[in-house]
Design a protein around this motif. Structure first.
Motif, PDB file in Angstrom:
ATOM      1  N   VAL A 118       0.824  -1.204   0.000  1.00  0.00           N
ATOM      2  CA  VAL A 118       0.000   0.000   0.000  1.00  0.00           C
ATOM      3  C   VAL A 118       0.862   1.258   0.000  1.00  0.00           C
ATOM      4  CG1 VAL A 118      -1.686   1.329   1.343  1.00  0.00           C
ATOM      5  CG2 VAL A 118      -1.962  -1.139   1.076  1.00  0.00           C
ATOM      6  N   LYS A 119       1.863   1.307   0.896  1.00  0.00           N
ATOM      7  CA  LYS A 119       2.646   2.533   1.069  1.00  0.00           C
ATOM      8  C   LYS A 119       3.603   2.786  -0.091  1.00  0.00           C
ATOM      9  CE  LYS A 119       3.513   4.175   5.057  1.00  0.00           C
ATOM     10  NZ  LYS A 119       4.050   4.505   6.398  1.00  0.00           N
ATOM     11  N   LEU A 120       4.134   1.708  -0.655  1.00  0.00           N
ATOM     12  CA  LEU A 120       5.143   1.871  -1.704  1.00  0.00           C
ATOM     13  C   LEU A 120       4.686   1.381  -3.068  1.00  0.00           C
ATOM     14  CD1 LEU A 120       8.258   0.609   0.327  1.00  0.00           C
ATOM     15  CD2 LEU A 120       7.470   2.972   0.021  1.00  0.00           C
ATOM     16  N   GLY A 121       3.757   0.451  -3.083  1.00  0.00           N
ATOM     17  CA  GLY A 121       3.403  -0.191  -4.345  1.00  0.00           C
ATOM     18  C   GLY A 121       2.145   0.320  -5.001  1.00  0.00           C
ATOM     19  N   GLY A 122       1.460   1.278  -4.367  1.00  0.00           N
ATOM     20  CA  GLY A 122       0.234   1.804  -4.972  1.00  0.00           C
ATOM     21  C   GLY A 122      -0.851   0.759  -5.131  1.00  0.00           C
ATOM     22  N   CYS A 123      -0.938  -0.166  -4.182  1.00  0.00           N
ATOM     23  CA  CYS A 123      -1.926  -1.242  -4.263  1.00  0.00           C
ATOM     24  C   CYS A 123      -3.073  -1.013  -3.285  1.00  0.00           C
ATOM     25  CB  CYS A 123      -1.265  -2.594  -3.934  1.00  0.00           C
ATOM     26  SG  CYS A 123      -0.014  -3.129  -5.115  1.00  0.00           S
ATOM     27  N   ILE A 124      -4.141  -1.709  -3.520  1.00  0.00           N
ATOM     28  CA  ILE A 124      -5.173  -1.869  -2.508  1.00  0.00           C
ATOM     29  C   ILE A 124      -5.150  -3.337  -2.089  1.00  0.00           C
ATOM     30  CG2 ILE A 124      -6.645  -0.007  -3.375  1.00  0.00           C
ATOM     31  CD1 ILE A 124      -8.458  -2.197  -4.583  1.00  0.00           C
ATOM     32  N   ILE A 125      -5.512  -3.608  -0.847  1.00  0.00           N
ATOM     33  CA  ILE A 125      -5.544  -4.987  -0.377  1.00  0.00           C
ATOM     34  C   ILE A 125      -6.994  -5.432  -0.317  1.00  0.00           C
ATOM     35  CG2 ILE A 125      -4.980  -6.585   1.472  1.00  0.00           C
ATOM     36  CD1 ILE A 125      -2.612  -4.888   2.168  1.00  0.00           C
ATOM     37  N   ALA A 184      -2.959  -8.259  -2.742  1.00  0.00           N
ATOM     38  CA  ALA A 184      -2.604  -6.862  -2.994  1.00  0.00           C
ATOM     39  C   ALA A 184      -2.728  -6.596  -4.488  1.00  0.00           C
ATOM     40  CB  ALA A 184      -1.184  -6.574  -2.511  1.00  0.00           C
ATOM     41  N   LEU A 185      -3.689  -5.755  -4.847  1.00  0.00           N
ATOM     42  CA  LEU A 185      -3.981  -5.500  -6.249  1.00  0.00           C
ATOM     43  C   LEU A 185      -3.439  -4.140  -6.668  1.00  0.00           C
ATOM     44  CD1 LEU A 185      -7.707  -6.668  -6.203  1.00  0.00           C
ATOM     45  CD2 LEU A 185      -5.731  -7.980  -6.985  1.00  0.00           C
ATOM     46  N   LYS A 186      -2.730  -4.127  -7.775  1.00  0.00           N
ATOM     47  CA  LYS A 186      -2.200  -2.875  -8.315  1.00  0.00           C
ATOM     48  C   LYS A 186      -3.349  -2.028  -8.850  1.00  0.00           C
ATOM     49  CE  LYS A 186       1.679  -0.652  -9.435  1.00  0.00           C
ATOM     50  NZ  LYS A 186       2.790  -0.379  -8.495  1.00  0.00           N
ATOM     51  N   VAL A 187      -3.358  -0.759  -8.468  1.00  0.00           N
ATOM     52  CA  VAL A 187      -4.385   0.154  -8.945  1.00  0.00           C
ATOM     53  C   VAL A 187      -3.860   0.868 -10.179  1.00  0.00           C
ATOM     54  CG1 VAL A 187      -5.834   2.133  -8.395  1.00  0.00           C
ATOM     55  CG2 VAL A 187      -5.252   0.477  -6.615  1.00  0.00           C
ATOM     56  N   ARG A 188      -4.571   0.740 -11.270  1.00  0.00           N
ATOM     57  CA  ARG A 188      -4.130   1.357 -12.521  1.00  0.00           C
ATOM     58  C   ARG A 188      -4.056   2.871 -12.359  1.00  0.00           C
ATOM     59  NH1 ARG A 188      -7.074  -0.757 -17.747  1.00  0.00           N
ATOM     60  NH2 ARG A 188      -6.122  -2.640 -16.886  1.00  0.00           N
ATOM     61  N   GLY A 189      -2.916   3.430 -12.676  1.00  0.00           N
ATOM     62  CA  GLY A 189      -2.747   4.873 -12.590  1.00  0.00           C
ATOM     63  C   GLY A 189      -2.285   5.349 -11.227  1.00  0.00           C
ATOM     64  N   GLU A 190      -2.214   4.439 -10.246  1.00  0.00           N
ATOM     65  CA  GLU A 190      -1.761   4.805  -8.903  1.00  0.00           C
ATOM     66  C   GLU A 190      -0.339   4.311  -8.701  1.00  0.00           C
ATOM     67  OE1 GLU A 190      -3.145   6.585  -6.679  1.00  0.00           O
ATOM     68  OE2 GLU A 190      -5.267   6.669  -7.148  1.00  0.00           O
ATOM     69  N   SER A 191       0.512   5.154  -8.183  1.00  0.00           N
ATOM     70  CA  SER A 191       1.889   4.750  -7.937  1.00  0.00           C
ATOM     71  C   SER A 191       2.340   5.078  -6.527  1.00  0.00           C
ATOM     72  CB  SER A 191       2.842   5.430  -8.932  1.00  0.00           C
ATOM     73  OG  SER A 191       2.731   6.837  -8.827  1.00  0.00           O
ATOM     74  N   GLY A 192       1.477   5.665  -5.716  1.00  0.00           N
ATOM     75  CA  GLY A 192       1.861   6.076  -4.368  1.00  0.00           C
ATOM     76  C   GLY A 192       0.898   5.558  -3.348  1.00  0.00           C
ATOM     77  N   PRO A 193       1.022   6.061  -2.114  1.00  0.00           N
ATOM     78  CA  PRO A 193       0.198   5.565  -1.017  1.00  0.00           C
ATOM     79  C   PRO A 193      -1.277   5.844  -1.161  1.00  0.00           C
ATOM     80  CG  PRO A 193       1.475   7.505  -0.336  1.00  0.00           C
ATOM     81  CD  PRO A 193       1.972   7.106  -1.680  1.00  0.00           C
ATOM     82  N   GLU A 194      -1.657   6.757  -2.125  1.00  0.00           N
ATOM     83  CA  GLU A 194      -3.072   7.027  -2.287  1.00  0.00           C
ATOM     84  C   GLU A 194      -3.852   5.811  -2.752  1.00  0.00           C
ATOM     85  OE1 GLU A 194      -0.730   9.072  -3.201  1.00  0.00           O
ATOM     86  OE2 GLU A 194      -1.151  10.833  -1.977  1.00  0.00           O
TER      87      GLU A 194
END
Length: 201
Positions: A118-125, A184-194
């Motif tokens: 989440v903090k580094l990978g821009g993912c949601i769990i 942990a799923l990568k959010v398209r377009g997200e690269s940060g903790p958001e």
């Protein structure tokens, strides 16, 4: 946590008797199992309704007090009205201290917001499972199982076999494979903790 459920023996049975009980604010039910015959019972609707809103009520050994006599039981089934907040019937099963039981136990997720995913990978769990079936003696039954997500890496999955279970508790899985509990799923377009995390239990 010790939860006591108060009930009375029920002598009248059948649909008409059940309707009369419900009109009087009572819920028909039954307790079965062990070396005793099934016992029809009635319970106060409002008291039972509030207890059913307690998560622990569904995953605990309960003390059922029937006209002053106590025995240990599990909640096994609850029937609800199709669209009203009305409990129609409830089933309890007697338990023995020396016999293992099967029960679904809720999962409580912690640490996901601080994980590398989440903090580094821009993912949601994503919490794929919210409860698991366990097998254990009544004395070992946990109210819930804590799942620590603080070490989750981007696009990593946590499987059932990786859960840390309390002593004396084993997970039960019907079917093949090793079920995913969280991923942990990568959010398209997200690269940060958001990227954030799904709401924790």
């Amino acid at each position: 946590m010790q939860i006591t459920v108060k009930a009375s023996r029920r002598t009248e049975q059948g649909s008409r008797a059940s309707r009369r009980l419900r009109r009087a604010g009572r819920v028909p039910g039954i307790v079965y199992g062990g070396d005793k015959a099934p016992q029809p019972i009635t319970l106060d609707h409002n008291e039972l309704y509030h207890q059913l809103n307690n998560e622990a009520f569904h995953a605990s050994i309960l003390t059922l007090e029937i006209d002053g006599e106590r025995e240990s039981v599990l909640l096994r089934d609850t029937q609800w009205h199709a669209y009203k907040p009305l409990v129609l019937h409830v089933d309890f099963q007697r338990v023995s201290a020396d016999e293992k039981i099967h029960l679904n136990v809720p999962l409580h997720f912690i640490g996901g917001e601080n994980s590398p995913a989440v903090k580094l990978g821009g993912c949601i769990i994503s919490h794929v499972l919210t409860e698991i079936e366990v097998r254990c003696l009544p004395k070992d039954l946990p109210e819930y199982i804590t799942v620590d997500l603080s070490n989750m890496q981007p696009e990593q999955s946590l499987h059932l076999s990786q859960l840390e279970l309390p002593p004396g508790v084993e997970a039960v899985h019907h079917g093949e494979g090793d079920p995913v509990v969280a991923t942990a799923l990568k959010v398209r377009g997200e690269s940060g903790p958001e990227g954030g995390e799904t709401t924790e239990s």
